[in-house]
Design an enzyme around this catalytic site. Structure first.
Site, PDB file in Angstrom:
ATOM      1  N   PRO A 191       0.819  -1.228   0.000  1.00  0.00           N
ATOM      2  CA  PRO A 191       0.000   0.000   0.000  1.00  0.00           C
ATOM      3  C   PRO A 191       0.844   1.266   0.000  1.00  0.00           C
ATOM      4  O   PRO A 191       0.329   2.353  -0.251  1.00  0.00           O
ATOM      5  CB  PRO A 191      -0.834  -0.114   1.283  1.00  0.00           C
ATOM      6  CG  PRO A 191      -0.401  -1.334   1.994  1.00  0.00           C
ATOM      7  CD  PRO A 191       0.584  -2.081   1.165  1.00  0.00           C
ATOM      8  N   ASP A 199     -10.425   1.183 -24.642  1.00  0.00           N
ATOM      9  CA  ASP A 199     -10.691   0.950 -23.217  1.00  0.00           C
ATOM     10  C   ASP A 199     -11.042   2.206 -22.461  1.00  0.00           C
ATOM     11  O   ASP A 199     -10.530   3.266 -22.774  1.00  0.00           O
ATOM     12  CB  ASP A 199      -9.393   0.511 -22.524  1.00  0.00           C
ATOM     13  CG  ASP A 199      -9.107  -0.922 -22.713  1.00  0.00           C
ATOM     14  OD1 ASP A 199     -10.013  -1.628 -23.116  1.00  0.00           O
ATOM     15  OD2 ASP A 199      -7.961  -1.308 -22.458  1.00  0.00           O
ATOM     16  N   GLU A 240       2.561  -7.901   8.515  1.00  0.00           N
ATOM     17  CA  GLU A 240       2.542  -6.433   8.610  1.00  0.00           C
ATOM     18  C   GLU A 240       3.486  -5.775   7.620  1.00  0.00           C
ATOM     19  O   GLU A 240       3.486  -4.568   7.448  1.00  0.00           O
ATOM     20  CB  GLU A 240       2.903  -5.989  10.032  1.00  0.00           C
ATOM     21  CG  GLU A 240       1.887  -6.417  11.070  1.00  0.00           C
ATOM     22  CD  GLU A 240       0.483  -5.942  10.738  1.00  0.00           C
ATOM     23  OE1 GLU A 240       0.296  -4.742  10.544  1.00  0.00           O
ATOM     24  OE2 GLU A 240      -0.411  -6.809  10.678  1.00  0.00           O
ATOM     25  N   ARG A 285      -3.195  -7.986 -20.888  1.00  0.00           N
ATOM     26  CA  ARG A 285      -4.183  -7.698 -21.928  1.00  0.00           C
ATOM     27  C   ARG A 285      -3.714  -6.629 -22.910  1.00  0.00           C
ATOM     28  O   ARG A 285      -4.289  -6.482 -23.977  1.00  0.00           O
ATOM     29  CB  ARG A 285      -5.544  -7.360 -21.315  1.00  0.00           C
ATOM     30  CG  ARG A 285      -5.563  -6.107 -20.489  1.00  0.00           C
ATOM     31  CD  ARG A 285      -6.889  -5.937 -19.783  1.00  0.00           C
ATOM     32  NE  ARG A 285      -7.970  -5.622 -20.707  1.00  0.00           N
ATOM     33  CZ  ARG A 285      -8.098  -4.458 -21.350  1.00  0.00           C
ATOM     34  NH1 ARG A 285      -7.199  -3.500 -21.161  1.00  0.00           N
ATOM     35  NH2 ARG A 285      -9.112  -4.239 -22.156  1.00  0.00           N
TER      36      ARG A 285
HETATM   37  N1  ADE Z   1      -0.744  -5.205  -0.129  1.00  0.00           N
HETATM   38  C1  ADE Z   1      -1.642  -4.869   0.818  1.00  0.00           C
HETATM   39  N2  ADE Z   1      -2.427  -3.871   0.398  1.00  0.00           N
HETATM   40  C2  ADE Z   1      -2.008  -3.546  -0.858  1.00  0.00           C
HETATM   41  C3  ADE Z   1      -2.414  -2.586  -1.820  1.00  0.00           C
HETATM   42  N3  ADE Z   1      -3.406  -1.737  -1.589  1.00  0.00           N
HETATM   43  N4  ADE Z   1      -1.765  -2.544  -2.990  1.00  0.00           N
HETATM   44  C4  ADE Z   1      -0.740  -3.371  -3.227  1.00  0.00           C
HETATM   45  N5  ADE Z   1      -0.311  -4.301  -2.370  1.00  0.00           N
HETATM   46  C5  ADE Z   1      -0.938  -4.391  -1.193  1.00  0.00           C
END
Ligand code: ADE
Length: 263
Positions: free
Chosen positions: A88, A169, A116, A154
């Site tokens: 994230p 697209d 984590e 793709r």
């Molecule tokens: N791992 C956990 N959450 C994630 C996300 N939002 N994007 C990429 N990998 C992740």
């Protein structure tokens, strides 16, 4: 193009490599997909891959050693590959990034974190690019890796049956796609827009461009605000404005919305 996913759950990828466009691309030899179990590089009888974080706190951290070994092997197999960590904290994935990755046609090693997080030292040593698929937290990087692989695959030459479909697209021209219809022409009393049945390609294309703009305006106005419009796009949006004004002019009362928060 080869995708090598490093994961604690390789079985999650098994149907993914076999089904749909990704499966067909693999069959045609356009891509090759493999998932490698990070745990198989762990030492000891219990094959432990995680430990408590230094400094305390909840959750577990993926140890550097098994992942380092997995990455060394992956990079020996695919020496030209781009090594990506799904997290994230990464750069937000977009259609543009998918196009860049597909265009580069470099093999990809995708590190799927669990727990984590991953020990920073192994990230610093191996990872070229961190990718996030959005501002939410998954239990692991596997679904994110599949999103990236799917969106890139793709776009590879020959992956889609119809060459035109990747170009039209949603997002490929920073616009959402127009609405789509298929048979029957009348479905439970709801008709397909007549122009689409006309066989008149010029008018159909114009309808599509016009409706792509309207769909984008309604669902993602931010995409239009940041865009330099072409002369035809301005004309098509003007036509929508005229249409809206015609509807409003036919109303007996016109004026700002008197409700709280109204315009
Ligand atoms: N791992 C956990 N959450 C994630 C996300 N939002 N994007 C990429 N990998 C992740």
């Amino acid at each position: 193009m080869e995708f090598l996913a490093l994961t604690l759950f390789p079985e999650l990828f098994r149907p993914f490599w076999e089904i749909g466009i990704v499966g067909r691309a693999a069959e045609k030899g356009i891509i090759r997909g493999r998932a490698v179990d990070i745990r198989s590089f762990a030492a000891g009888r219990h094959k432990v891959v995680d430990d408590r974080p230094y400094g305390g706190g909840c959750g577990m951290v993926m140890q550097p050693d098994p992942l380092d070994k997995a990455l060394n092997e992956a990079r020996a197999r695919l020496p030209q590959a781009l090594t990506v960590l799904l997290t994230p904290q990464g750069k937000r994935f977009s259609q543009q990034m998918a196009e860049t990755l597909a265009g580069a046609a470099k093999d990809m090693i995708l590190v799927c974190g669990r727990y984590e997080g991953v020990d920073q030292r192994v990230i610093d040593r191996h990872v070229d690019l961190e990718i996030s698929i959005g501002d939410y937290v998954l239990t692991g990087g596997e679904p994110a890796a599949m999103v990236v692989i799917d969106a890139v695959t793709r776009l590879l030459p020959g992956a889609l049956g119809n060459k035109a479909s990747a170009a039209s697209d949603s997002f490929s021209q920073d616009l959402l796609e127009h609405a789509q219809y298929t048979r029957p022409a009348d479905w439970q009393g709801e008709a397909v827009p007549e122009v689409l049945l006309s066989g008149h390609h010029g008018q159909i294309e114009k309808w599509r461009r016009s409706h792509a703009l309207a769909t984008t305006l309604l669902k993602r106005p931010d995409l239009l605000r940041g865009r330099k419009l072409g002369p035809e796009e301005i004309r098509l949006l003007e036509n929508w404005r005229i249409e809206i004004e015609r509807i409003l002019d036919a109303q007996p009362v016109r004026g700002p919305d008197p409700s709280p928060g109204g315009g």
